[in-house]
Design an enzyme around this catalytic site. Structure first.
Site, PDB file in Angstrom:
ATOM      1  N   LYS A   1      -5.719  -9.969  -6.608  1.00 22.18           N
ATOM      2  CA  LYS A   1      -6.923 -10.310  -5.836  1.00 22.18           C
ATOM      3  C   LYS A   1      -8.028  -9.272  -6.074  1.00 22.18           C
ATOM      4  O   LYS A   1      -7.735  -8.104  -6.330  1.00 22.18           O
ATOM      5  CB  LYS A   1      -6.591 -10.430  -4.338  1.00 22.18           C
TER       6      LYS A   1
ATOM      7  N   LYS B   1     -11.320  -3.973  -2.832  1.00 24.35           N
ATOM      8  CA  LYS B   1     -12.137  -2.769  -2.775  1.00 24.35           C
ATOM      9  C   LYS B   1     -11.379  -1.573  -3.314  1.00 24.35           C
ATOM     10  O   LYS B   1     -11.952  -0.622  -3.784  1.00 24.35           O
ATOM     11  CB  LYS B   1     -12.530  -2.479  -1.323  1.00 24.35           C
TER      12      LYS B   1
ATOM     13  N   LYS C   1       0.825  -1.210   0.000  1.00 29.27           N
ATOM     14  CA  LYS C   1       0.000   0.000   0.000  1.00 29.27           C
ATOM     15  C   LYS C   1       0.858   1.259   0.000  1.00 29.27           C
ATOM     16  O   LYS C   1       0.507   2.251  -0.625  1.00 29.27           O
ATOM     17  CB  LYS C   1      -0.984   0.001   1.169  1.00 29.27           C
TER      18      LYS C   1
END
Ligand code: ATP
Ligand code: LTN
Length: 333
Positions: free
Chosen positions: A196, A199, A113
């Site tokens: 994957k 969201k 991230k």
């Protein structure tokens, strides 16, 4: 004694997706019948990405509505919001003080991230995120933590912190295990079947959302990326897209992958995608409708969350008091 489970989900998007549902949330529903279940909407974790206050509020409520809609029963499970129980932050700080900098730096979710947003825009909260997660878990002394594969490393850190604390200050924590269902642990993005389903994907074209209309989801499944072959067979290396659709079909219907493959011998990808779209929308349609109904009565939702927070707070405050005592902090007279 009935064993305890705890898990959490971030309210970071308008809707949960099929990866959340199959990888984690379905297990939440199953486990509430056999375990003493604590399920937490981790709103404080959602602050590690930039927030729009009105949107965050809406997403927290939508998260609660979706959890109830998939079958979390507030009579069986304690459903609550993380920020309603202050002990999460308080224990989080304690864990920050016993986690090594290098240890935190090795967390792959942080590395991924922070790489995506760049060093200047990465907040410290993203770095300390796993210690807050360890607090979410250990406050409730659960034996199991149902999550998807991507959370394995965070659960390992949680176990390490529990053991470290126990060996330095006395046995306060139960050391929990991850509950990861192999066959469902990683649902991939339909447009990018090597990543994957997430969201925070840059495009939602490959993300099946629980609150999306059936029409929108049918369209997404029909335009899922596949290879140039024709056979509906499972081969993650050569046929990532088809394999992902097979996993989804199997996870939803409870059928084995070979038996599904057998049904499509001699048929093409078109027939297969049509059927995947049908099983997915059949199972999501009632969830969407129930969630929209829950959202119509905000007062009732808030009341469920109030009761949940009260129950959670009672357990969490006790653990925190034990931790403070073990550490030698003086209780307020
Ligand atoms: P983000 O990608 O923005 O971090 P997310 O979509 O991974 O968010 P989380 O709130 O982080 O959502 O995850 C909730 C639960 O869903 C976790 O237990 C996680 O392991 C699981 N999960 C998330 N994505 C998938 C996936 N693609 N397949 C299986 N399980 C998943
Ligand atoms: N980090 C998790 C969300 C999460 C969680 C938890 C999961 C926060 N606290 C406690 C299980 C238990 C994620 O990104 N999926």
């Amino acid at each position: 004694m009935v064993k305890r489970v705890l898990s959490g989900i971030q309210p970071t998007h308008d809707s949960f997706h099929l990866g959340n549902y199959l990888g984690a949330l379905q297990q939440w529903v199953e486990l509430q019948s056999t375990h003493d279940a604590y399920y937490c909407i981790v709103d404080l974790h959602a602050l590690t990405v930039e927030v729009d206050p009105a949107l965050l509020r809406k997403r927290i409520l939508a998260s609660a509505a979706q959890l109830l809609a998939i079958g979390i029963n507030p009579e069986k499970s304690t459903l609550f919001i993380q920020s309603h129980v202050p002990a999460h932050n308080q224990l989080g700080w304690v864990f920050e003080c016993i986690t090594g900098f290098g240890e935190a730096n090795r967390m792959t979710q942080f590395k991924d991230k922070s790489q995506k947003s760049g060093a200047d825009r990465t907040v410290v909260g993203l770095f300390t995120y796993p210690m807050l997660q360890a607090a979410d878990i250990l406050l409730y002394q659960p034996e199991l933590v149902p999550v998807g594969e991507d959370q394995r490393q965070h659960i390992e850190l949680t176990r390490d912190l529990a053991q470290r604390f126990n060996s330095s200050y006395g046995e306060v924590f139960t050391v929990p295990g991850a509950h990861i269902l192999k066959s469902k642990a990683k649902i991939m993005d339909l447009q990018e079947p090597t990543s994957k389903m997430s969201k925070s994907a840059t495009s939602l074209a490959g993300v099946i959302e629980l609150l999306d209309t059936p029409e929108a989801n049918i369209k997404k499944i029909k335009s899922a990326v596949t290879d140039t072959g024709r056979e509906v067979t499972f081969d993650e290396e050569q046929k990532a897209g088809i394999s992902n659709l097979l996993s989804i079909f199997a996870a939803i219907t409870g059928r084995s992958i070979p038996s599904i493959e057998a049904d499509y011998v001699g048929k093409g990808y078109g027939d297969f995608k049509k059927d995947v779209a049908e099983v997915v929308t059949d199972s999501l349609k009632p969830i969407r409708e129930a969630a929209l109904t829950y959202l119509k009565d905000e007062g009732a939702l808030l009341e469920i969350l109030r009761v949940g927070a009260e129950r959670a707070d009672a357990v969490a405050s006790q653990t925190l008091a034990d931790v403070y005592q073990a550490l030698g902090l003086l209780p307020r007279a």
